[in-house]
Design a protein around this motif. Structure first.
Motif, short mmCIF file in Angstrom:
data_model
loop_
_atom_site.label_atom_id
_atom_site.label_comp_id
_atom_site.label_asym_id
_atom_site.label_seq_id
_atom_site.Cartn_x
_atom_site.Cartn_y
_atom_site.Cartn_z
N PHE A 178 3.55 5.82 -2.94
CA PHE A 178 4.59 6.81 -2.67
C PHE A 178 5.97 6.47 -3.22
CE2 PHE A 178 1.31 7.38 0.61
CZ PHE A 178 0.95 8.69 0.31
N THR A 217 11.15 5.51 4.57
CA THR A 217 11.78 6.83 4.66
C THR A 217 11.49 7.56 5.97
OG1 THR A 217 9.95 7.89 3.51
CG2 THR A 217 11.76 7.11 2.15
N ASN A 218 10.38 7.24 6.65
CA ASN A 218 10.03 7.97 7.87
C ASN A 218 10.45 7.23 9.15
OD1 ASN A 218 8.46 10.63 7.40
ND2 ASN A 218 7.79 9.25 5.78
N ARG A 219 11.35 6.27 9.02
CA ARG A 219 11.83 5.60 10.23
C ARG A 219 12.71 6.55 11.04
NH1 ARG A 219 13.14 -0.09 7.17
NH2 ARG A 219 10.92 -0.53 6.86
N GLU A 225 0.81 -1.21 0.00
CA GLU A 225 0.00 0.00 0.00
C GLU A 225 0.85 1.28 0.00
OE1 GLU A 225 -2.93 -0.09 -0.85
OE2 GLU A 225 -3.58 1.95 -0.46
N VAL A 226 1.85 1.34 0.86
CA VAL A 226 2.68 2.54 0.89
C VAL A 226 3.51 2.64 -0.38
CG1 VAL A 226 4.59 3.72 2.03
CG2 VAL A 226 2.75 2.73 3.41
N ASP A 279 10.57 -0.04 12.52
CA ASP A 279 9.48 0.85 12.95
C ASP A 279 9.51 2.14 12.15
OD1 ASP A 279 7.52 2.21 14.36
OD2 ASP A 279 8.92 2.86 15.93
N PRO A 280 8.50 2.35 11.26
CA PRO A 280 7.45 1.42 10.88
C PRO A 280 7.93 0.44 9.82
CG PRO A 280 7.14 3.49 9.72
CD PRO A 280 8.35 3.67 10.60
N ASP A 285 6.14 -0.86 7.22
CA ASP A 285 5.55 -0.77 5.87
C ASP A 285 6.08 0.43 5.10
OD1 ASP A 285 4.28 1.30 7.19
OD2 ASP A 285 2.30 0.88 6.34
N GLU A 286 7.05 1.14 5.68
CA GLU A 286 7.54 2.37 5.04
C GLU A 286 8.98 2.60 5.49
OE1 GLU A 286 8.15 6.17 3.54
OE2 GLU A 286 8.12 5.99 5.71
#
Ligand SMILES: [Zn+2]
Lengths: 149, 393
Positions: B142, B260-262, B137-138, B254-255, B257-258
């Protein structure tokens, strides 16, 4: 592209780039960016910004949020230069560089490099994310050097 | 009640198909053949199997049971961790066995990683698909719109940071590719047997993404493998020397499923999992006699070695040097050739090799007298898994 599509449309110079069919919270994100101005999910309780869109705040666990406009300004957090791709929509662009921007609000987003080259990149370089609406439910983001804008 | 899985379950059967580029068999045939062979290797019949952990996608427990003849399946679960799935599955198998929910559990995986993962002339795509699950989904919203849609591109988002932070050079990563290739020369089933590699060949290989060259990347492969577990007690009555599951764990960044925002971009699932697994097993990373490390990409192996705690952060580039990870060195690694030079079976081939090593049946690649070894898994956007295995004393 399918044979059917090319019989009704003039043949494209190269395969089209993938544009996602969005739904749910991600669709809401793109609809809020439809003007081309980036909007970020902002927690109504603890006032932190987050991305990608989430139903609960990771910090305070609130389910109340708003979509707040962002200047798109931030710095280079990482990047990847691709020399090979399985994506036919991108094969003509090789090699291409995708940049991770850390926005001033905190969240990070990917975008495609524009008005600069990979040689201009360094960690912490000031940049701006600029949205290009592709459909009313999808916006493509470019990454430009801040000083050029 | 059992509060620790240490030594409760054992691997008693293993099997693998050939590692092929273009298989003449369908994915279900490959999976069923590997599964039947593993069950026979265990000295069991399909009727003895009452737990099944199939891969995420491609085939179901129900199809496996119906085709092989398993009249009473009591436990079935699927692990959605990409290449970390098979090694993570051992944790579920050991839990099911130690609690008596299942007596014997089959873990299997097969795919057409060469023939159908991307378009090839003359190859009809299979309707049997990988279930991308948590990754989808991510990434499709994105990453994919920017032409970032392959594992090499995803992982480069942190591998580039890793090499910059620790000044890791191509000649450092080359050591992993060269060791795997050297070990593959001893393995009849390795795709790269008969094709030794020189450093210059590695350095000359074309760039793919970020720091990755072509020879940093594993082999697209058509294959299947399977392992069978049962209780340690029952294992002692079966044909082979039992290989005990001493400890294991799964971990998720963490997270998960994505990427770049870890908050901590270089903290992978294995960083969470490894300390738990070694604590459960009651051993240290430095007690290992061999390492079977999930080697989708050389630089990922370096991050995993550091996550294990067998070397310091940034220390992998020195750890892999001087023959340390080659047969005859202190920590022989991927003694079968790994994903890099044997073939890509999602690390299930690492579990097969670890079992053969601990049975002391690894042929020319045998690590003499080995008693303890570790297997890691890695997949999706940095999920990790680990199994600490030991020879029954
Ligand atoms: Zn909040």
């Amino acid at each position: 592209m399918t044979a059917q599509a090319s019989s009704t449309n003039p043949p494209a110079a190269s395969p089209r780039k993938y544009v996602p069919e969005t739904e749910g919270l991600n669709r809401e994100f793109f609809e809020n960016c439809a003007s081309g101005t980036l909007h970020l999910q902002h927690c109504d309780e603890c006032a932190t910004y987050r991305h990608p869109p989430r139903y609960y705040c990771q910090h305070c666990f609130s389910d109340r949020w708003s979509w707040e406009p962002s200047s798109g300004q931030g710095t280079v957090a990482s990047w990847v230069t691709s020399h090979f791709t399985v994506d036919r929509g991108w094969v003509d662009e090789l090699p291409y560089t995708t940049v991770v921007v850390e926005l001033d609000e905190g969240p990070r987003l990917l975008g495609a490099i524009r008005n600069m080259t990979v040689d201009d990149l360094h960690l912490g370089k000031p940049v701006r994310l600029v949205g290009e609406p592709k459909r009313d439910d999808f916006v493509f983001f470019w990454v430009e050097p801040l000083e050029a804008g | 009640m059992t509060t620790n899985l240490r030594g409760e379950a054992a691997i008693v059967g293993v099997a693998e198909t050939d590692y092929m580029r273009g298989a003449d068999r369908t994915i279900p045939e490959l999976i069923l053949q590997a599964s039947m062979a593993a069950i026979r290797d265990a000295g069991l019949t399909p009727a003895d199997i009452d737990g099944v952990i199939p891969p995420p996608g491609f085939i179901s427990t129900e199809e496996i049971a119906a085709n092989l003849g398993m009249p009473e399946v009591r436990y079935s679960i699927t692990v959605h961790m990409g290449g970390a799935s098979p090694t993570a599955a051992l944790q579920s198998a050991a839990m099911a066995i130690s609690t008596g929910i299942a007596n014997a559990v089959l873990v299997t995986l097969g795919w057409n990683g060469y023939s159908a993962m991307r378009p090839r002339p003359g190859v009809a795509p299979s309707r049997r698909k990988l279930d991308l699950g948590p990754v989808l989904e991510v990434s499709r919203n994105f990453y994919t719109p920017y032409g970032v849609r392959s594992a090499a591109q995803w992982y480069s988002l942190y591998l580039q940071r890793y090499v910059d932070l620790y000044d890791v050079q191509p000649t450092d990563a080359a050591e992993i590719a060269l060791a795997s290739r050297e070990h593959a020369q001893l393995n009849d089933k390795a795709q790269m047997r008969g094709r030794p590699m020189r450093l210059q060949e590695y350095l000359d290989s074309p760039p793919i993404a970020g720091p990755l060259r072509k020879l940093d990347c594993c082999l697209e492969t058509d294959c299947a493998a399977a392992v069978v577990l049962t209780s340690a007690e029952r294992a002692r009555d079966l044909p082979h020397s039992p290989v005990l599951y001493l400890g294991g764990a799964e971990g998720h960044p963490d997270p998960a499923d994505e990427i770049t925002n870890r908050p901590e971009l270089l903290r992978l699932g294995l960083h969470y999992a490894a300390p738990r697994a070694f604590a459960m097993a009651g051993v240290k990373p430095t007690d290992m006699d061999f390492l079977q490390i999930y080697d989708c990409f050389t630089y990922v192996v370096m991050m995993e070695l550091e996550a294990l705690g067998i070397c310091e952060p940034g220390g992998a580039k020195d750890f892999v040097k001087g023959g340390n990870i080659r047969l005859g060195g202190r920590y022989p690694m991927n003694t079968h050739g790994g994903l890099l030079s044997q073939g890509h079976c999602w690390g299930l081939n690492h579990l097969v090799e670890a079992t053969r090593q601990l049975r002391h049946e690894a042929g020319a690649a045998q690590v003499a007298g080995c008693e303890l070894g570790v297997v890691t898994g890695y997949g999706d956007l940095g999920d990790g898994s680990i199994a600490v295995l030991g020879r029954d004393r």
